[in-house]
Design a protein around this motif. Sequence first.
Motif, PDB file in Angstrom:
ATOM      1  N   THR A 207     -43.430  12.309  32.550  1.00 18.07           N
ATOM      2  CA  THR A 207     -43.478  13.333  31.502  1.00 18.07           C
ATOM      3  C   THR A 207     -43.327  12.708  30.117  1.00 18.07           C
ATOM      4  O   THR A 207     -44.031  13.092  29.172  1.00 18.07           O
ATOM      5  CB  THR A 207     -42.379  14.394  31.742  1.00 18.07           C
ATOM      6  OG1 THR A 207     -42.429  14.811  33.104  1.00 18.07           O
ATOM      7  CG2 THR A 207     -42.582  15.604  30.843  1.00 18.07           C
ATOM      8  N   THR A 208     -42.430  11.748  29.992  1.00 16.84           N
ATOM      9  CA  THR A 208     -42.227  11.119  28.682  1.00 16.84           C
ATOM     10  C   THR A 208     -43.484  10.371  28.235  1.00 16.84           C
ATOM     11  O   THR A 208     -43.890  10.466  27.072  1.00 16.84           O
ATOM     12  CB  THR A 208     -41.009  10.163  28.732  1.00 16.84           C
ATOM     13  OG1 THR A 208     -39.904  10.882  29.272  1.00 16.84           O
ATOM     14  CG2 THR A 208     -40.653   9.651  27.353  1.00 16.84           C
ATOM     15  N   LEU A 209     -44.126   9.661  29.165  1.00 22.21           N
ATOM     16  CA  LEU A 209     -45.365   8.965  28.808  1.00 22.21           C
ATOM     17  C   LEU A 209     -46.434   9.980  28.404  1.00 22.21           C
ATOM     18  O   LEU A 209     -47.147   9.780  27.407  1.00 22.21           O
ATOM     19  CB  LEU A 209     -45.853   8.115  29.990  1.00 22.21           C
ATOM     20  CG  LEU A 209     -47.173   7.367  29.750  1.00 22.21           C
ATOM     21  CD1 LEU A 209     -47.058   6.379  28.590  1.00 22.21           C
ATOM     22  CD2 LEU A 209     -47.643   6.642  31.018  1.00 22.21           C
ATOM     23  N   LEU A 210     -46.519  11.067  29.144  1.00 22.15           N
ATOM     24  CA  LEU A 210     -47.514  12.096  28.821  1.00 22.15           C
ATOM     25  C   LEU A 210     -47.223  12.754  27.467  1.00 22.15           C
ATOM     26  O   LEU A 210     -48.158  13.025  26.704  1.00 22.15           O
ATOM     27  CB  LEU A 210     -47.546  13.168  29.912  1.00 22.15           C
ATOM     28  CG  LEU A 210     -48.643  13.012  30.944  1.00 22.15           C
ATOM     29  CD1 LEU A 210     -48.614  14.163  31.944  1.00 22.15           C
ATOM     30  CD2 LEU A 210     -50.023  12.954  30.270  1.00 22.15           C
ATOM     31  N   GLU A 211     -45.948  12.995  27.183  1.00 19.34           N
ATOM     32  CA  GLU A 211     -45.582  13.568  25.876  1.00 19.34           C
ATOM     33  C   GLU A 211     -46.130  12.701  24.750  1.00 19.34           C
ATOM     34  O   GLU A 211     -46.794  13.184  23.825  1.00 19.34           O
ATOM     35  CB  GLU A 211     -44.059  13.633  25.727  1.00 19.34           C
ATOM     36  CG  GLU A 211     -43.411  14.885  26.239  1.00 19.34           C
ATOM     37  CD  GLU A 211     -41.895  14.838  25.997  1.00 19.34           C
ATOM     38  OE1 GLU A 211     -41.371  15.801  25.434  1.00 19.34           O
ATOM     39  OE2 GLU A 211     -41.239  13.842  26.386  1.00 19.34           O
TER      40      GLU A 211
ATOM     41  N   GLN B  62     -39.459  22.755  41.452  1.00 23.84           N
ATOM     42  CA  GLN B  62     -38.704  23.811  40.789  1.00 23.84           C
ATOM     43  C   GLN B  62     -38.677  23.501  39.305  1.00 23.84           C
ATOM     44  O   GLN B  62     -38.854  22.358  38.920  1.00 23.84           O
ATOM     45  CB  GLN B  62     -37.244  23.827  41.276  1.00 23.84           C
ATOM     46  CG  GLN B  62     -37.061  24.175  42.729  1.00 23.84           C
ATOM     47  CD  GLN B  62     -37.303  25.625  43.023  1.00 23.84           C
ATOM     48  OE1 GLN B  62     -37.189  26.462  42.131  1.00 23.84           O
ATOM     49  NE2 GLN B  62     -37.650  25.944  44.261  1.00 23.84           N
ATOM     50  N   THR B  63     -38.392  24.489  38.511  1.00 24.36           N
ATOM     51  CA  THR B  63     -38.239  24.394  37.049  1.00 24.36           C
ATOM     52  C   THR B  63     -39.573  24.182  36.344  1.00 24.36           C
ATOM     53  O   THR B  63     -40.497  23.585  36.902  1.00 24.36           O
ATOM     54  CB  THR B  63     -37.282  23.285  36.544  1.00 24.36           C
ATOM     55  OG1 THR B  63     -37.970  22.038  36.459  1.00 24.36           O
ATOM     56  CG2 THR B  63     -36.025  23.185  37.361  1.00 24.36           C
ATOM     57  N   ASP B  64     -39.652  24.672  35.128  1.00 25.15           N
ATOM     58  CA  ASP B  64     -40.824  24.379  34.302  1.00 25.15           C
ATOM     59  C   ASP B  64     -40.417  23.477  33.126  1.00 25.15           C
ATOM     60  O   ASP B  64     -41.041  23.499  32.076  1.00 25.15           O
ATOM     61  CB  ASP B  64     -41.482  25.675  33.818  1.00 25.15           C
ATOM     62  CG  ASP B  64     -40.539  26.526  32.976  1.00 25.15           C
ATOM     63  OD1 ASP B  64     -39.344  26.189  32.892  1.00 25.15           O
ATOM     64  OD2 ASP B  64     -40.997  27.514  32.387  1.00 25.15           O
ATOM     65  N   ASN B  65     -39.350  22.680  33.352  1.00 21.70           N
ATOM     66  CA  ASN B  65     -38.860  21.769  32.293  1.00 21.70           C
ATOM     67  C   ASN B  65     -39.979  20.893  31.739  1.00 21.70           C
ATOM     68  O   ASN B  65     -40.148  20.764  30.529  1.00 21.70           O
ATOM     69  CB  ASN B  65     -37.800  20.805  32.850  1.00 21.70           C
ATOM     70  CG  ASN B  65     -36.518  21.528  33.245  1.00 21.70           C
ATOM     71  OD1 ASN B  65     -36.468  22.752  33.169  1.00 21.70           O
ATOM     72  ND2 ASN B  65     -35.506  20.780  33.640  1.00 21.70           N
ATOM     73  N   ASP B  66     -40.728  20.259  32.668  1.00 26.38           N
ATOM     74  CA  ASP B  66     -41.741  19.297  32.233  1.00 26.38           C
ATOM     75  C   ASP B  66     -42.866  20.004  31.483  1.00 26.38           C
ATOM     76  O   ASP B  66     -43.351  19.523  30.462  1.00 26.38           O
ATOM     77  CB  ASP B  66     -42.311  18.544  33.436  1.00 26.38           C
ATOM     78  CG  ASP B  66     -41.279  17.622  34.058  1.00 26.38           C
ATOM     79  OD1 ASP B  66     -40.164  17.520  33.504  1.00 26.38           O
ATOM     80  OD2 ASP B  66     -41.589  17.009  35.088  1.00 26.38           O
ATOM     81  N   ALA B  67     -43.275  21.166  32.028  1.00 25.91           N
ATOM     82  CA  ALA B  67     -44.359  21.913  31.378  1.00 25.91           C
ATOM     83  C   ALA B  67     -43.930  22.313  29.967  1.00 25.91           C
ATOM     84  O   ALA B  67     -44.722  22.227  29.020  1.00 25.91           O
ATOM     85  CB  ALA B  67     -44.716  23.138  32.215  1.00 25.91           C
TER      86      ALA B  67
ATOM     87  N   LEU C 265     -54.969   2.317  38.664  1.00 27.16           N
ATOM     88  CA  LEU C 265     -54.290   1.640  37.555  1.00 27.16           C
ATOM     89  C   LEU C 265     -52.787   1.764  37.781  1.00 27.16           C
ATOM     90  O   LEU C 265     -52.318   2.835  38.174  1.00 27.16           O
ATOM     91  CB  LEU C 265     -54.702   2.345  36.241  1.00 27.16           C
ATOM     92  CG  LEU C 265     -54.007   1.961  34.939  1.00 27.16           C
ATOM     93  CD1 LEU C 265     -54.341   0.524  34.554  1.00 27.16           C
ATOM     94  CD2 LEU C 265     -54.433   2.906  33.802  1.00 27.16           C
ATOM     95  N   ALA C 266     -52.065   0.664  37.564  1.00 28.39           N
ATOM     96  CA  ALA C 266     -50.594   0.728  37.646  1.00 28.39           C
ATOM     97  C   ALA C 266     -50.035   0.563  36.242  1.00 28.39           C
ATOM     98  O   ALA C 266     -50.516  -0.269  35.472  1.00 28.39           O
ATOM     99  CB  ALA C 266     -50.065  -0.365  38.566  1.00 28.39           C
ATOM    100  N   VAL C 267     -49.057   1.379  35.905  1.00 27.47           N
ATOM    101  CA  VAL C 267     -48.412   1.255  34.599  1.00 27.47           C
ATOM    102  C   VAL C 267     -46.923   0.991  34.821  1.00 27.47           C
ATOM    103  O   VAL C 267     -46.237   1.805  35.452  1.00 27.47           O
ATOM    104  CB  VAL C 267     -48.613   2.527  33.749  1.00 27.47           C
ATOM    105  CG1 VAL C 267     -47.843   2.409  32.436  1.00 27.47           C
ATOM    106  CG2 VAL C 267     -50.100   2.754  33.465  1.00 27.47           C
ATOM    107  N   ILE C 268     -46.461  -0.142  34.334  1.00 25.32           N
ATOM    108  CA  ILE C 268     -45.039  -0.466  34.432  1.00 25.32           C
ATOM    109  C   ILE C 268     -44.349   0.148  33.223  1.00 25.32           C
ATOM    110  O   ILE C 268     -44.674  -0.187  32.082  1.00 25.32           O
ATOM    111  CB  ILE C 268     -44.815  -1.993  34.496  1.00 25.32           C
ATOM    112  CG1 ILE C 268     -45.616  -2.583  35.665  1.00 25.32           C
ATOM    113  CG2 ILE C 268     -43.336  -2.321  34.631  1.00 25.32           C
ATOM    114  CD1 ILE C 268     -45.544  -4.097  35.761  1.00 25.32           C
ATOM    115  N   THR C 269     -43.423   1.080  33.477  1.00 25.94           N
ATOM    116  CA  THR C 269     -42.788   1.844  32.395  1.00 25.94           C
ATOM    117  C   THR C 269     -41.387   1.314  32.077  1.00 25.94           C
ATOM    118  O   THR C 269     -40.846   0.500  32.821  1.00 25.94           O
ATOM    119  CB  THR C 269     -42.694   3.333  32.766  1.00 25.94           C
ATOM    120  OG1 THR C 269     -41.917   3.449  33.962  1.00 25.94           O
ATOM    121  CG2 THR C 269     -44.069   3.948  32.981  1.00 25.94           C
TER     122      THR C 269
END
Lengths: 229, 229
Positions: free
Chosen positions: B48-52, B72-77, B169-173
Amino acid sequence: MATTPRIVEVRANILKKNDLLARELRDRFHTAGVLVVSIVSSPGAGKTTLLERTLARMASHTRAAALVGDLQTDNDARRLASTGVPVRQITTGTVCHLDAEMVGGALDAWACEGLPIEALDILFIENVGNLVCPASYDLGEALRVVLLSVTEGEDKPLKYPTIFNSADLAVITKIDLADIVGLQRDAVYGAINHVRPGLEVLEVSARTEAGLDSWIARLHAANVRTQRT
Amino acid sequence: MATTPRIVEVRANILKKNDLLARELRDRFHTAGVLVVSIVSSPGAGKTTLLERTLARMASHTRAAALVGDLQTDNDARRLASTGVPVRQITTGTVCHLDAEMVGGALDAWACEGLPIEALDILFIENVGNLVCPASYDLGEALRVVLLSVTEGEDKPLKYPTIFNSADLAVITKIDLADIVGLQRDAVYGAINHVRPGLEVLEVSARTEAGLDSWIARLHAANVRTQRT
């Protein structure tokens, strides 16, 4: 859509079968006087590292052993075996959780090799790294411990409530990184309490060994209770 | 044991149905000229943070949108919606992955609300946090990105090979934490290459924004290719 009821029925049958086997396992553990502790978490939350430290500390005075579930590789089993305690790998392939049948099979194999569970004080079961699937599968354990690393974010209990609901103890791991990642303690404790009010929470760092004494003491207390009942 | 073949059969039917729906989705995305990027990882690896960060950078010049899967939750959305792009939540309940039917349903709902996919350049699909279940479910995406945070340990590709095998694709975060956690780069690249030789790997930190330019450039390049074909 026509297949949905059939799928639900098959899933209900699997879970029912698992519950029956788990009940048998629980009786078997109780009779043998062995404390069984399962550990669940996301991949990389630190299950194996915490177990390594725990087994190393317990090895001299407690008869411990560990079952380790993984999709692939016996990396974790090899790491744990280096502590000198008996370790058995359960390779699940594409299955995203352990079940009672897998645990029973591993214990039978140990018994054949001369290690009956009666010879143990404590048995750890490290589940596959997954915050979803293991929640529904009772393994007959007395204590289910859910690990949550500080790097995962404070909201994980809200997002994966079933696993926190089914746990008896939450352990916040990698606590040495709390300041670096800016852990909001109020938020993580609030999330745990929202999902499972009153759930006991410990904080540990396997790297600095902070909190390990309390964790080991908690296990010993549970073990004494197991052997008394 | 008698139920096993039946379960396998049901599972094969589910996957076959999903593959058919995913093929339809892929055709639909191709015709619409929209690049669809799915993101999979452990809980807390930073999807989610990368998408933000990604949506915030893209919003001014790219017509982007996101579908977000969560138990559960819509926190990310809600977090992603704050970037101003259209975001739709898919709540999976106890299901440990998104599937093509859920994605298709969300797109149909968007179309009813006046947002057909033809109006988009890029659609992100954030899967449920899980390194096991999402691997088997094709969502019709053009690019499947697997995230691996430096705090999870170098061996995760070896332990969860299917998801790395199915990724493009792999992304190392959380690469800003690499030194603090003592990341062994040779080991993590070795593990990825062992499972999926030649898989493209990027390194990012959503916090420091290191590597974000390369990540965005990679998406733009894929997007240009999508719109040309």
